[in-house]
Scaffold this active site. Structure first.
Site, mmCIF file in Angstrom:
data_model
loop_
_atom_site.group_PDB
_atom_site.id
_atom_site.type_symbol
_atom_site.label_atom_id
_atom_site.label_comp_id
_atom_site.label_asym_id
_atom_site.label_seq_id
_atom_site.Cartn_x
_atom_site.Cartn_y
_atom_site.Cartn_z
ATOM 1 N N ARG A 213 0.832 -1.204 0.000
ATOM 2 C CA ARG A 213 0.000 0.000 0.000
ATOM 3 C C ARG A 213 0.867 1.254 0.000
ATOM 4 O O ARG A 213 1.729 1.425 0.866
ATOM 5 C CB ARG A 213 -0.917 0.032 1.223
ATOM 6 C CG ARG A 213 -1.893 -1.129 1.212
ATOM 7 C CD ARG A 213 -2.921 -0.989 2.306
ATOM 8 N NE ARG A 213 -3.820 -2.143 2.270
ATOM 9 C CZ ARG A 213 -4.916 -2.256 2.996
ATOM 10 N NH1 ARG A 213 -5.265 -1.290 3.819
ATOM 11 N NH2 ARG A 213 -5.678 -3.329 2.897
ATOM 12 N N GLU A 215 0.724 4.063 1.210
ATOM 13 C CA GLU A 215 0.078 4.903 2.219
ATOM 14 C C GLU A 215 0.603 6.328 2.112
ATOM 15 O O GLU A 215 1.801 6.550 1.969
ATOM 16 C CB GLU A 215 0.362 4.374 3.634
ATOM 17 C CG GLU A 215 -0.093 2.949 3.901
ATOM 18 C CD GLU A 215 -1.586 2.825 4.176
ATOM 19 O OE1 GLU A 215 -2.265 3.859 4.168
ATOM 20 O OE2 GLU A 215 -2.043 1.681 4.376
ATOM 21 N N ARG A 221 2.206 3.349 12.653
ATOM 22 C CA ARG A 221 1.334 2.171 12.540
ATOM 23 C C ARG A 221 1.065 1.742 11.097
ATOM 24 O O ARG A 221 0.220 0.883 10.852
ATOM 25 C CB ARG A 221 0.015 2.442 13.242
ATOM 26 C CG ARG A 221 -0.664 3.683 12.665
ATOM 27 C CD ARG A 221 -2.112 3.669 12.927
ATOM 28 N NE ARG A 221 -2.418 4.159 14.243
ATOM 29 C CZ ARG A 221 -3.668 4.281 14.708
ATOM 30 N NH1 ARG A 221 -4.687 3.934 13.953
ATOM 31 N NH2 ARG A 221 -3.896 4.762 15.889
ATOM 32 N N HIS A 222 1.735 2.375 10.141
ATOM 33 C CA HIS A 222 1.578 1.973 8.734
ATOM 34 C C HIS A 222 2.912 1.550 8.137
ATOM 35 O O HIS A 222 3.924 2.189 8.377
ATOM 36 C CB HIS A 222 1.016 3.128 7.892
ATOM 37 C CG HIS A 222 -0.426 3.409 8.154
ATOM 38 N ND1 HIS A 222 -0.831 4.415 8.989
ATOM 39 C CD2 HIS A 222 -1.555 2.806 7.693
ATOM 40 C CE1 HIS A 222 -2.167 4.426 9.037
ATOM 41 N NE2 HIS A 222 -2.630 3.451 8.277
ATOM 42 N N GLU A 352 -6.808 -0.022 15.303
ATOM 43 C CA GLU A 352 -7.462 -1.082 14.533
ATOM 44 C C GLU A 352 -6.433 -2.154 14.203
ATOM 45 O O GLU A 352 -5.394 -1.850 13.624
ATOM 46 C CB GLU A 352 -8.012 -0.461 13.246
ATOM 47 C CG GLU A 352 -8.622 -1.482 12.322
ATOM 48 C CD GLU A 352 -8.845 -0.940 10.905
ATOM 49 O OE1 GLU A 352 -9.235 0.228 10.757
ATOM 50 O OE2 GLU A 352 -8.605 -1.710 9.962
ATOM 51 N N SER A 355 -10.046 -5.761 10.188
ATOM 52 C CA SER A 355 -11.321 -5.309 9.627
ATOM 53 C C SER A 355 -11.979 -6.488 8.943
ATOM 54 O O SER A 355 -11.291 -7.269 8.284
ATOM 55 C CB SER A 355 -11.103 -4.246 8.547
ATOM 56 O OG SER A 355 -10.987 -2.982 9.100
ATOM 57 N N ARG A 403 0.423 -5.081 13.268
ATOM 58 C CA ARG A 403 -0.417 -4.267 14.165
ATOM 59 C C ARG A 403 -0.713 -5.033 15.457
ATOM 60 O O ARG A 403 -0.631 -4.497 16.555
ATOM 61 C CB ARG A 403 -1.745 -3.937 13.491
ATOM 62 C CG ARG A 403 -1.659 -2.920 12.395
ATOM 63 C CD ARG A 403 -1.963 -1.524 12.890
ATOM 64 N NE ARG A 403 -1.877 -0.580 11.809
ATOM 65 C CZ ARG A 403 -2.930 -0.058 11.174
ATOM 66 N NH1 ARG A 403 -4.163 -0.396 11.543
ATOM 67 N NH2 ARG A 403 -2.768 0.785 10.199
HETATM 68 P P1 ATP Z 1 -6.073 1.953 8.652
HETATM 69 O O1 ATP Z 1 -7.351 2.712 8.432
HETATM 70 O O2 ATP Z 1 -5.732 1.732 10.090
HETATM 71 O O3 ATP Z 1 -4.919 2.448 7.854
HETATM 72 P P2 ATP Z 1 -7.336 0.091 6.889
HETATM 73 O O4 ATP Z 1 -8.738 0.123 7.386
HETATM 74 O O5 ATP Z 1 -6.954 0.854 5.674
HETATM 75 O O6 ATP Z 1 -6.331 0.475 8.080
HETATM 76 P P3 ATP Z 1 -7.792 -2.603 6.077
HETATM 77 O O7 ATP Z 1 -7.916 -2.412 4.625
HETATM 78 O O8 ATP Z 1 -9.017 -2.731 6.902
HETATM 79 O O9 ATP Z 1 -6.887 -1.423 6.665
HETATM 80 O O10 ATP Z 1 -6.789 -3.830 6.317
HETATM 81 C C1 ATP Z 1 -6.993 -4.862 7.288
HETATM 82 C C2 ATP Z 1 -5.924 -4.805 8.365
HETATM 83 O O11 ATP Z 1 -4.624 -4.827 7.796
HETATM 84 C C3 ATP Z 1 -5.935 -3.518 9.190
HETATM 85 O O12 ATP Z 1 -6.884 -3.612 10.221
HETATM 86 C C4 ATP Z 1 -4.523 -3.464 9.707
HETATM 87 O O13 ATP Z 1 -4.354 -4.326 10.816
HETATM 88 C C5 ATP Z 1 -3.712 -4.050 8.559
HETATM 89 N N1 ATP Z 1 -3.152 -2.987 7.719
HETATM 90 C C6 ATP Z 1 -3.758 -2.337 6.728
HETATM 91 N N2 ATP Z 1 -2.955 -1.433 6.154
HETATM 92 C C7 ATP Z 1 -1.766 -1.516 6.821
HETATM 93 C C8 ATP Z 1 -0.518 -0.840 6.701
HETATM 94 N N3 ATP Z 1 -0.316 0.090 5.789
HETATM 95 N N4 ATP Z 1 0.481 -1.190 7.540
HETATM 96 C C9 ATP Z 1 0.293 -2.158 8.466
HETATM 97 N N5 ATP Z 1 -0.866 -2.828 8.625
HETATM 98 C C10 ATP Z 1 -1.883 -2.520 7.817
HETATM 99 MG MG MG Z 2 -9.923 -1.317 8.154
#
Ligand code: ATP
Ligand code: MG
Length: 429
Positions: A213, A215, A221-222, A352, A355, A403
């Site tokens: 991703r 980001e 946390r990312h 989080e 999800s 996470r």
């Molecule tokens: P956030 O809003 O906290 O960035 P998200 O809702 O975009 O997360 P989801 O698409 O729901 O993330 O992904 C499922 C799970 O994968 C998340 O709950 C998280 O634990 C993990 N996750 C997602 N993106 C990342 C990231 N960039 N780095 C680390 N862990 C991630």
């Molecule tokens: Mg999520």
């Protein structure tokens, strides 16, 4: 093998016998006539005691070693209550496999203070430190036991593509790559493939998945490359069936970690615990009510870092689900229920960690939701095909491994929980 025992495998049954140990030279104390050499392996440390007049050649070789060189030594394992572990090795033969250069780029012993960037630049050396190794031993346990739980409950391990012709979840957080003469994308998650598999009859699947991703922000946390336990299951009644697996998987793995990893938890010097099942469920509407007493927050808004932290303080639960989100706050594939989505987040110590949702399984409803979200339906033809020839009701979750670990072990930065983190600045080592 070049070793007969890890140091933790030596006990009184071995005293007086010949053994061969191997590892890294952590310390050398040369007192002139006698020298003590500390060797470290994966499981701990042990002492070689070398007496000059008994074997000057070995004494000279051992005392001229540099720290962190790799050696093996064979000899008699001698009981000695004054020595760490209660035994020492009296060397009869040693072998030097690799001499370490000096000075080392960073210290190994825990008291040495080095900044995080230096640690990550020298990650292989960093991993020799007890505290760092402990995180990855617990990571190993978590993945092993979480998947053991899923397998015991009928889930099948699968591996879906990581290179795709279209972004899996839409949005801008996607890495474009060149694929021969075309553009392709690294998948943001296995979401679309694991859903497609529900139409295959495999029924319950899981994957230790890579997420890629792009980001937007650099946060603690990312990661731009992260791992998750992703699962999908068919013939569910609703999202509760999925939530039960999420909480039971967590509980199973944590109980096992508490049993098996007490040594690592002690090394990390942190409190590891987990409330008992079931984890509380809070609806998004309740969350709004709580937040509105404290801050300006509208129904429909997404929960950011600050909101999540505030909520955790107000609720006083360590771990809990938030469910019944506004439909528009969740991706197109989440099953609608009026103005809500049958979706949930698992929150642990204010962030989080997972999800999930019941997904839409009806083709027409899916098309309608994609149109409402303004998506390009043509890009999803392979995904949609899976819904045209028999798709059962289904749901699943994505559970971030780093996470979870960062919260379980009370670590401040998610980069601590992955071997070689990738972030906006870091593409090496
Ligand atoms: P956030 O809003 O906290 O960035 P998200 O809702 O975009 O997360 P989801 O698409 O729901 O993330 O992904 C499922 C799970 O994968 C998340 O709950 C998280 O634990 C993990 N996750 C997602 N993106 C990342 C990231 N960039 N780095 C680390 N862990 C991630
Ligand atoms: Mg999520």
């Amino acid at each position: 093998m070049l070793r007969s025992h890890y140091c933790s495998e030596v006990d009184e049954n071995v005293y007086g016998r010949k053994i061969r140990i191997a590892g890294w030279v952590e310390d050398i104390r040369n007192l002139g006539g006698i020298a003590f050499i500390i060797i470290r392996d994966r499981t701990g440390r042990m002492q070689i005691t070398s007496i000059k007049k008994e074997n000057p050649e070995i004494f000279n070789e051992l005392t001229s070693l540099t720290r962190e060189s790799v050696v093996s030594a064979s000899g008699t394992c001698q009981k000695n209550e004054k020595v760490m572990n209660g035994w020492e090795l009296m060397p009869e033969k040693i072998h030097v496999f690799s001499k370490a250069e000096t000075p080392l780029p960073m210290g190994i012993i825990d008291k040495v203070n080095v900044d995080f960037d230096t640690r990550l630049d020298n990650r292989i050396i960093d991993l020799r430190r007890d505290k760092v190794k402990a995180i990855f031993m617990i990571r190993h346990s978590f993945i092993g036991y979480a998947t053991e739980f899923l397998r015991k409950n009928g889930f099948i391990e699968v591996h879906t593509p990581k290179i795709s012709s279209a972004p899996s979840e839409g949005g801008t957080e996607v890495f474009k790559i060149s694929y021969f003469d075309r553009d392709a994308y690294l998948v943001q998650s296995p979401q679309l493939y694991k859903q497609m598999l529900m139409a295959s009859g495999l029924d319950k699947v899981y994957e230790i998945a890579w997420y890629f991703r792009a980001e937007e922000h650099d946060t603690s946390r990312h990661l731009n490359e992260s791992t998750a336990i992703d699962m999908e299951m068919a013939f569910i009644e609703d999202e509760e069936d999925v939530m039960k697996i999420a909480e039971c998987m967590t509980d199973y793995a944590v109980q096992k970690i508490l049993d098996e990893n007490s040594k690592e938890i002690e090394i990390l010097n942190t409190e590891v615990d987990m409330p008992s099942l079931p984890y509380p469920r809070i609806s998004y509407d309740e969350v709004v009510e709580i937040l509105q007493k404290e801050i300006d927050f509208k129904w429909g808004d997404d929960l950011g870092t600050d909101e999540e932290n505030l909520l955790a303080q107000k609720l006083d639960y360590e771990i809990y689900f938030i469910k019944s989100f506004p439909l528009e706050a969740k991706p197109f594939y989440a099953m609608p229920s009026g103005k809500y989505a049958r979706a949930f987040d698992l929150e642990y110590k204010g962030i989080e960690i997972a999800s999930g949702a019941q997904r839409i399984h009806e083709y027409d409803m899916l098309i309608k939701r994609m149109e409402e979200k303004g998506m390009n339906i043509e890009n999803f033809s392979d995904y949609l095909k899976a819904f045209q020839y028999g798709m059962p009701p289904h749901g699943g979750y994505g559970y971030g491994i780093e996470r979870f670990l960062m919260r379980l072990l009370n670590l401040r930065n998610i980069r601590e929980c992955i071997l070689f983190p990738r972030d906006r600045k870091r593409l090496r080592p």
